[in-house]
Design a protein around this motif. Structure first.
Motif, short mmCIF file in Angstrom:
data_model
loop_
_atom_site.label_atom_id
_atom_site.label_comp_id
_atom_site.label_asym_id
_atom_site.label_seq_id
_atom_site.Cartn_x
_atom_site.Cartn_y
_atom_site.Cartn_z
N UNK A 1 3.72 -5.05 -4.75
CA UNK A 1 2.91 -6.24 -4.52
C UNK A 1 2.96 -6.57 -3.03
N UNK A 2 1.80 -6.79 -2.42
CA UNK A 2 1.73 -7.06 -0.97
C UNK A 2 0.86 -8.28 -0.71
N UNK A 3 1.20 -8.99 0.36
CA UNK A 3 0.43 -10.16 0.76
C UNK A 3 -0.10 -9.96 2.18
N UNK A 4 -1.43 -10.15 2.34
CA UNK A 4 -2.10 -10.01 3.63
C UNK A 4 -2.70 -11.36 4.03
N UNK A 5 -2.91 -11.54 5.33
CA UNK A 5 -3.69 -12.67 5.82
C UNK A 5 -4.85 -12.11 6.64
N UNK B 1 0.44 3.33 2.18
CA UNK B 1 1.43 2.40 2.74
C UNK B 1 2.75 3.14 2.88
N UNK B 2 3.23 3.25 4.13
CA UNK B 2 4.46 4.00 4.42
C UNK B 2 4.43 5.41 3.84
N UNK B 3 3.29 6.06 3.98
CA UNK B 3 3.16 7.43 3.54
C UNK B 3 2.93 7.62 2.05
N UNK B 4 2.92 6.52 1.28
CA UNK B 4 2.71 6.62 -0.15
C UNK B 4 1.29 6.20 -0.49
N UNK B 5 0.61 7.04 -1.28
CA UNK B 5 -0.78 6.76 -1.62
C UNK B 5 -0.88 6.05 -2.96
N UNK B 6 -1.63 4.95 -2.98
CA UNK B 6 -1.87 4.20 -4.22
C UNK B 6 -3.34 4.34 -4.61
N UNK B 7 -3.58 4.49 -5.92
CA UNK B 7 -4.96 4.68 -6.40
C UNK B 7 -5.46 3.55 -7.29
N UNK B 8 -4.57 2.89 -7.99
CA UNK B 8 -4.98 1.82 -8.91
C UNK B 8 -4.65 0.47 -8.30
N UNK B 9 -5.65 -0.15 -7.70
CA UNK B 9 -5.42 -1.36 -6.89
C UNK B 9 -6.31 -2.49 -7.35
N UNK B 10 -5.78 -3.69 -7.28
CA UNK B 10 -6.59 -4.89 -7.49
C UNK B 10 -6.24 -5.90 -6.41
N UNK B 11 -7.27 -6.48 -5.79
CA UNK B 11 -7.10 -7.47 -4.72
C UNK B 11 -7.41 -8.86 -5.29
N UNK B 12 -6.58 -9.81 -4.96
CA UNK B 12 -6.78 -11.20 -5.37
C UNK B 12 -6.78 -12.06 -4.12
N UNK B 13 -7.83 -12.88 -3.94
CA UNK B 13 -7.91 -13.67 -2.70
C UNK B 13 -7.77 -15.16 -2.99
N UNK B 14 -7.24 -15.86 -1.98
CA UNK B 14 -7.11 -17.33 -2.03
C UNK B 14 -7.41 -17.87 -0.64
N UNK B 15 -8.14 -18.96 -0.58
CA UNK B 15 -8.42 -19.60 0.71
C UNK B 15 -7.70 -20.94 0.76
N UNK B 16 -6.91 -21.13 1.80
CA UNK B 16 -6.15 -22.37 1.97
C UNK B 16 -6.46 -22.93 3.35
N UNK B 17 -7.19 -24.04 3.37
CA UNK B 17 -7.56 -24.71 4.61
C UNK B 17 -8.17 -23.71 5.61
N UNK B 18 -9.17 -22.98 5.13
CA UNK B 18 -9.95 -22.02 5.93
C UNK B 18 -9.13 -20.79 6.34
N UNK B 19 -7.98 -20.59 5.76
CA UNK B 19 -7.19 -19.37 5.98
C UNK B 19 -7.26 -18.52 4.71
N UNK B 20 -7.66 -17.26 4.85
CA UNK B 20 -7.77 -16.37 3.69
C UNK B 20 -6.50 -15.54 3.52
N UNK B 21 -5.89 -15.68 2.34
CA UNK B 21 -4.73 -14.87 1.96
C UNK B 21 -5.16 -13.92 0.85
N UNK C 1 -3.88 -10.84 -1.86
CA UNK C 1 -2.80 -10.11 -2.51
C UNK C 1 -3.31 -8.74 -2.93
N UNK C 2 -2.50 -7.73 -2.68
CA UNK C 2 -2.79 -6.37 -3.15
C UNK C 2 -1.79 -6.04 -4.24
#
Length: 561
Positions: free
Chosen positions: A205-209, A257-277, A279-280
């Motif tokens: 599980x990963x979190x991006x901004x 990610x770090x040399x490991x390949x992932x194939x089954x992915x789902x992205x979930x997004x949330x916007x908080x005060x105009x900032x987009x977060x 999740x992978x």
């Protein structure tokens, strides 16, 4: 009292009220129908029902209470309804009461399968063991509604428990910068649910901004050394998804990610005060419709995490701003120290006069008349002894100012934590962490001694210098060159390198000399404070210039704890 406890108390009340209504209803049925048994049989049945309910409440273990109540309910209903016409609404009503109560069983461990089997068996008995499909079909239709209710309740309880766990974890570690455990915790909570394993098993599980046209990794359930690599086609889909206000989930493939390949992915997004977060969620198998629905049901968890990281980031930025202000003030104090040293040296001869005054008034009997007259004459020319003493005291305190900073207590932390601090600082200045490279095998178990306040000043100052003077190339490299040390290399290009080369070379020569703190303070500004702090703490550091590549390098070497 928690919401869960309140809900439990309400369900207990519903259970008591149900049985009161059931009791009244059964006697109405007895009164309006022809009965198979003698009146005394119904009376004894009702009395035994009440007595056994009381015994069940007082003596039965909690996990069996619900099943015992269910059996008692179905027994009394079966006896009162035996060989009666269930097509009559009032006669079928006791069964409807039990169906409505399925949503609020007061026992926490109620087994719905047991309920269904016993319920339909009771209808079969009441019909004198004749299978009449209309009486059996009504409950089956109702089970569909109950199923969706329990699914909703299951995810509500799961969300509440995970969110509560995340909150506790965040509060317990708020001062230790260990909020990377939050994603590990969420992954563990979801994966241990047996009912979800067939549809959703999280691998990582990963979190991006989102920062303009970049997605920057903030945290992962596992430590990440290098930035993820997303296939260009998938990246276009991802940014199209981020621009779409209606979409909340996106399924993609192919990310490394770090040399490991992932194939089954789902992205979930949330916007908080105009900032987009964003999740992978990397799963171990393909997510079908049900898997996507499960992820959607877990959105409250991800939104809660995003809010935590948003608040944490805002606090970090405020702290950095305050650190910069304090650093500027300390720099002014350091500049003032040179003047104070001068003042102290100039005022030192006056202390001789002060001492003479003390001798005159504290021990006059030991002085000759000649010495007394001499001191009195000196006093006529100097009436500011106390003011002079006050100046000297203030000078001493200010000169010890940096020592107070250095005396902050060290703690033993993992290199992983240091890298996290750098990533936050780097992200604050450059809106990216792509140029941070880690060449250490076990970042979690490699420990160093860490003075958080000292490093806050050091890292902020170095990164500010890089941001201010770099041309277009910047990077940080963490590497373990032997078993006892790790090194940090801060590398950046220099604006107008040829023009500034001589001055830079002079700065390097001054900086790397061992015994010239005072000279260095008078000849440089930006790195003097860093140099002072690191050398006072006996931390090896040096700066160098690569003329052929036009690069400036700042190296810090830390001993492993």
């Amino acid at each position: 009292m928690t919401l869960e406890e309140i809900d439990y108390d309400i369900r207990k009340f519903n259970s008591i009220f149900l049985r009161l209504v059931l009791f009244v209803l059964l006697f109405l049925i007895y009164d309006r129908n022809d009965n198979f048994y003698e009146p005394l049989t119904y009376l004894i049945t009702a009395a035994l029902y009440l007595i056994l309910l009381l015994i069940n409440y007082k003596l039965t273990k909690k996990k069996y209470k619900g099943k015992c109540r269910l059996i008692l309910d179905l027994l009394i209903i079966g006896i009162f309804l035996f060989r009666k016409d269930l097509s009559s609404t009032i006669n079928y009503m006791p069964y409807m009461l039990l169906l409505f109560n399925m949503n609020s069983h007061s026992n926490r461990k109620s087994n719905i399968l047991v309920f269904i089997i016993l319920f339909h068996l009771s209808i079969l008995v009441a019909c004198n063991f004749k299978f009449i499909w209309t009486f059996q079909l009504i409950p089956v239709l109702f089970y569909g509604f109950v199923f969706f209710y329990f699914v909703r309740k299951y995810f509500r309880v799961l969300n509440e428990k995970v969110i509560e766990s995340i909150g506790d974890l965040f509060i317990e570690n708020v001062n230790n910068n260990t909020n990377h455990h939050i994603l590990e915790n969420v992954k563990a909570h979801i994966n241990k649910k047996k009912t979800l394993k067939n549809f959703l098993t999280i691998e990582n599980l990963y979190l991006f901004v989102r920062l303009k046209e970049n997605l920057v990794l903030i945290k992962g359930s596992e430590f990440v050394k290098t930035d993820p690599k997303i296939v260009e086609e998938e990246k276009k889909k991802l940014f199209s998804f981020l621009e779409d206000e209606k979409s909340t989930l996106l399924f993609t493939k192919e990310i490394v990610i770090d040399g490991k390949e992932y194939d089954n992915l789902v992205w979930v997004k949330h916007e908080i005060l105009r900032h987009q977060y964003v999740f992978l969620i990397a799963t171990k198998s393909y997510l079908g419709y049900i898997g996507g629905a499960i992820v959607s049901s877990l959105r409250p968890i991800f939104e809660y995490i995003a809010r935590i990281f948003y608040v944490t980031n805002r606090l970090d930025n405020l702290q950095k701003e305050q650190t910069e202000i304090i650093k500027e003030k300390v720099t002014h104090v350091l500049d003032a120290q040179n003047a104070l040293h001068f003042v102290k040296n100039k005022l030192s001869p006056i202390t001789r006069t002060i001492n003479l005054v003390d001798r005159l008034y504290k021990k006059p009997e030991k002085l000759s008349e000649k010495k007394k007259n001499y001191i009195k004459q000196e006093l006529k020319n100097n009436t500011n002894n106390e003011k002079v003493k006050e100046i000297l005291r203030k000078a001493e305190v200010l000169i010890k100012g940096v020592d107070n900073l250095l005396n902050q207590e060290d703690e033993i932390v993992s290199v992983k934590r240091i890298i996290d601090v750098f990533r936050q600082n780097w992200l604050h200045h450059f809106n990216s962490t792509e140029s941070i490279f880690v060449d250490i095998k076990d970042v979690s178990n490699t420990k160093i001694s860490f003075n958080s306040m000292l490093y806050d000043f050091v890292f902020t100052d170095i990164i500010e210098n890089i941001s201010k003077y770099s041309n277009d190339f910047v990077s940080i490299v963490f590497t373990q060159e032997n078993e006892t040390e790790i090194s940090m290399y801060f590398v950046n290009s220099i604006k107008d390198f040829e023009k500034n080369y001589r001055e830079l070379k002079k700065i390097c020569e001054l900086y790397n000399r061992e015994d010239n703190d005072e000279i260095y303070k008078r000849n440089t500004h930006g790195l003097s404070f860093v140099r002072l702090l690191l050398r006072r703490k006996l931390i090896e550091n040096e700066i160098s210039i690569d003329k052929s590549r036009e690069l400036f390098t700042f190296k810090i070497t830390l001993k492993l704890a």
